[in-house]
Design a protein around this motif. Structure first.
Motif, short mmCIF file in Angstrom:
data_model
loop_
_atom_site.label_atom_id
_atom_site.label_comp_id
_atom_site.label_asym_id
_atom_site.label_seq_id
_atom_site.Cartn_x
_atom_site.Cartn_y
_atom_site.Cartn_z
N ARG A 100 -63.74 85.30 -15.97
CA ARG A 100 -62.48 86.05 -16.02
C ARG A 100 -61.49 85.65 -14.92
NH1 ARG A 100 -61.77 88.98 -20.76
NH2 ARG A 100 -63.78 89.84 -21.42
N SER A 101 -61.79 84.61 -14.19
CA SER A 101 -60.87 84.03 -13.21
C SER A 101 -60.49 85.00 -12.09
CB SER A 101 -59.59 83.54 -13.90
OG SER A 101 -59.88 82.61 -14.92
N PHE A 102 -61.42 85.86 -11.70
CA PHE A 102 -61.11 86.80 -10.63
C PHE A 102 -61.03 86.11 -9.28
CE2 PHE A 102 -60.91 90.41 -13.17
CZ PHE A 102 -60.68 91.54 -12.39
N GLY A 103 -61.60 84.94 -9.15
CA GLY A 103 -61.44 84.19 -7.91
C GLY A 103 -59.98 83.80 -7.68
N ILE A 104 -59.29 83.39 -8.77
CA ILE A 104 -57.86 83.06 -8.68
C ILE A 104 -57.04 84.31 -8.43
CG2 ILE A 104 -55.91 82.10 -9.95
CD1 ILE A 104 -57.89 80.36 -11.49
N TYR A 105 -57.36 85.41 -9.14
CA TYR A 105 -56.63 86.67 -8.93
C TYR A 105 -56.78 87.16 -7.49
CZ TYR A 105 -56.81 86.77 -14.06
OH TYR A 105 -56.70 86.47 -15.40
N GLN A 119 -51.38 85.37 -11.63
CA GLN A 119 -51.53 86.83 -11.69
C GLN A 119 -52.42 87.34 -10.56
OE1 GLN A 119 -52.93 87.41 -15.67
NE2 GLN A 119 -50.87 87.34 -16.57
N THR A 120 -52.30 88.63 -10.29
CA THR A 120 -53.05 89.28 -9.21
C THR A 120 -54.16 90.16 -9.78
OG1 THR A 120 -51.43 91.07 -9.17
CG2 THR A 120 -51.06 89.25 -7.67
N ILE A 121 -54.93 90.77 -8.89
CA ILE A 121 -56.10 91.53 -9.32
C ILE A 121 -55.75 92.72 -10.23
CG2 ILE A 121 -57.79 93.18 -8.40
CD1 ILE A 121 -58.68 91.18 -6.45
N PRO A 122 -54.72 93.53 -9.94
CA PRO A 122 -54.42 94.64 -10.87
C PRO A 122 -54.14 94.17 -12.30
CG PRO A 122 -53.29 94.99 -8.80
CD PRO A 122 -53.87 93.61 -8.75
N VAL A 123 -53.42 93.05 -12.45
CA VAL A 123 -53.18 92.51 -13.79
C VAL A 123 -54.48 91.96 -14.38
CG1 VAL A 123 -51.81 90.87 -15.14
CG2 VAL A 123 -50.82 91.97 -13.12
N GLY A 124 -55.30 91.36 -13.53
CA GLY A 124 -56.59 90.87 -14.01
C GLY A 124 -57.48 91.98 -14.51
N LEU A 125 -57.46 93.13 -13.86
CA LEU A 125 -58.24 94.27 -14.36
C LEU A 125 -57.73 94.73 -15.72
CD1 LEU A 125 -58.63 96.40 -11.09
CD2 LEU A 125 -60.43 95.17 -12.31
N ASN A 126 -56.44 94.63 -15.93
CA ASN A 126 -55.87 95.04 -17.21
C ASN A 126 -56.32 94.12 -18.34
OD1 ASN A 126 -53.94 96.73 -18.76
ND2 ASN A 126 -52.81 94.80 -18.97
N THR A 127 -56.58 92.84 -18.04
CA THR A 127 -57.03 91.92 -19.08
C THR A 127 -58.46 92.20 -19.54
OG1 THR A 127 -57.80 90.32 -17.42
CG2 THR A 127 -55.52 90.11 -18.18
#
Length: 299
Positions: A87-92, A246-254
């Motif tokens: 889910r690319s959370f490292g980038i977020y 994108q940042t972590i809050p947007v990543g959580l939304n995905t």
């Protein structure tokens, strides 16, 4: 007839030793009379109400998928591995750190200069300017999304972290300037005057005398700006379209779709988003409380 005059002073009356009286009673405050159970019971209920959701998130993130156990056993980290790699959370996470740190630095520097001007100088529109700063706190960020989007589009800053950093800084500045001005007013002006007498100019006196005394206030303002930028969802959603930006809050939304929600991955992502902020506050809590207490003094 011979009259004799007798002159002299009468002896002082002997002091009678008085019996020692009772010692004055210690003044007890109102809350000292409150039974302990009336204090601990509401605090326990509040603590339970606060910690249960955190335990629930931790439970979903550590137990295997499909498990209904109330204890995370056997413990698995498959959800963390999934959100960090698939889910690319490292980038977020990296993008959120960049946005948070840049917002912290820019907000602190600009608020420091503006707060010093508000605290040390008198000008005609000062009262109106302070009122405008206070009134700006009542304007929601969503109301300004369209004009901000048009401005950043004209500047060709859409889909760049710089647009989010500038927007976050602008919205953090009013409150930060008000707080910093309160901190500076608590520093005696005579300290700066003494530095001027010793040969310092205004900037040197501020850097040598005032700035070290503002450390708690700067930490409080900077941490507040960092946490707000770290958790803010709206600006990152509107100004960033590329997934790599994108940042972590947007990543959580995905992680949430219209058909299903991966609860394990969502809980793991929430832990990844919360742990850095908790660690930061654990290290700066002493400075944070001191800083906000200093800003509460009138000025």
């Amino acid at each position: 007839m011979i009259t004799k005059e007798i002159t002299g002073t009468a002896p002082a009356p002997e002091r009678v030793a008085s019996a020692p009286g009772p010692r004055p009673r210690t003044v007890r405050r109102a809350w000292d009379e409150v039974p302990r159970r009336q204090i601990y019971l509401p605090l326990s209920v509040y603590l339970l109400f606060t910690l249960v959701p955190f335990y629930w998130i931790l439970l979903f993130s550590l137990r295997p998928a499909g498990s209904t156990s109330l204890v995370p056993w056997p413990i698995t980290f498959e959800h963390f591995e999934k959100v960090w790699t698939e889910r690319s959370f490292g980038i977020y996470f990296t993008n959120s750190v960049l946005v948070g740190v840049a917002t912290l630095v820019m907000t602190t520097l600009v608020a420091l200069a503006g707060g010093y001007a508000l605290a040390r100088f008198d000008f005609k529109v000062k009262r109106g300017f302070m009122l405008a700063l206070l009134c700006s706190q009542f304007v929601p960020g969503a109301l300004l999304l369209v004009p901000l989007f048009q401005i950043f589009a004209n500047l060709r800053m859409i889909n760049s972290l710089g647009s989010v950093i500038i927007a976050e800084t602008v919205f953090q500045l009013p409150l930060s300037m008000i707080l910093i001005s309160g901190f500076i007013k608590n520093v005696p002006y005579s300290l700066e005057e003494a530095a001027w007498v010793d040969g310092c100019n205004r900037f040197s006196a501020f850097r040598i005398v005032v700035l070290p005394l503002l450390r708690p206030g700067l930490i409080a303002v900077g941490s507040f700006a960092f946490v707000h930028a770290w958790n803010h969802f709206l600006f990152a959603l509107m100004f960033l379209s590329d997934q790599s930006k994108q940042t972590i809050p947007v990543g959580l939304n995905t992680l949430m779709s219209a058909d299903s929600v991966d609860l394990g991955a969502l809980a793991a992502g929430g832990i990844v988003a919360a742990v850095p902020v908790v660690i930061v506050f654990a290290f700066i809590q002493k400075w944070l409380i001191t800083g906000f207490s200093a800003g509460a003094v009138k000025g």
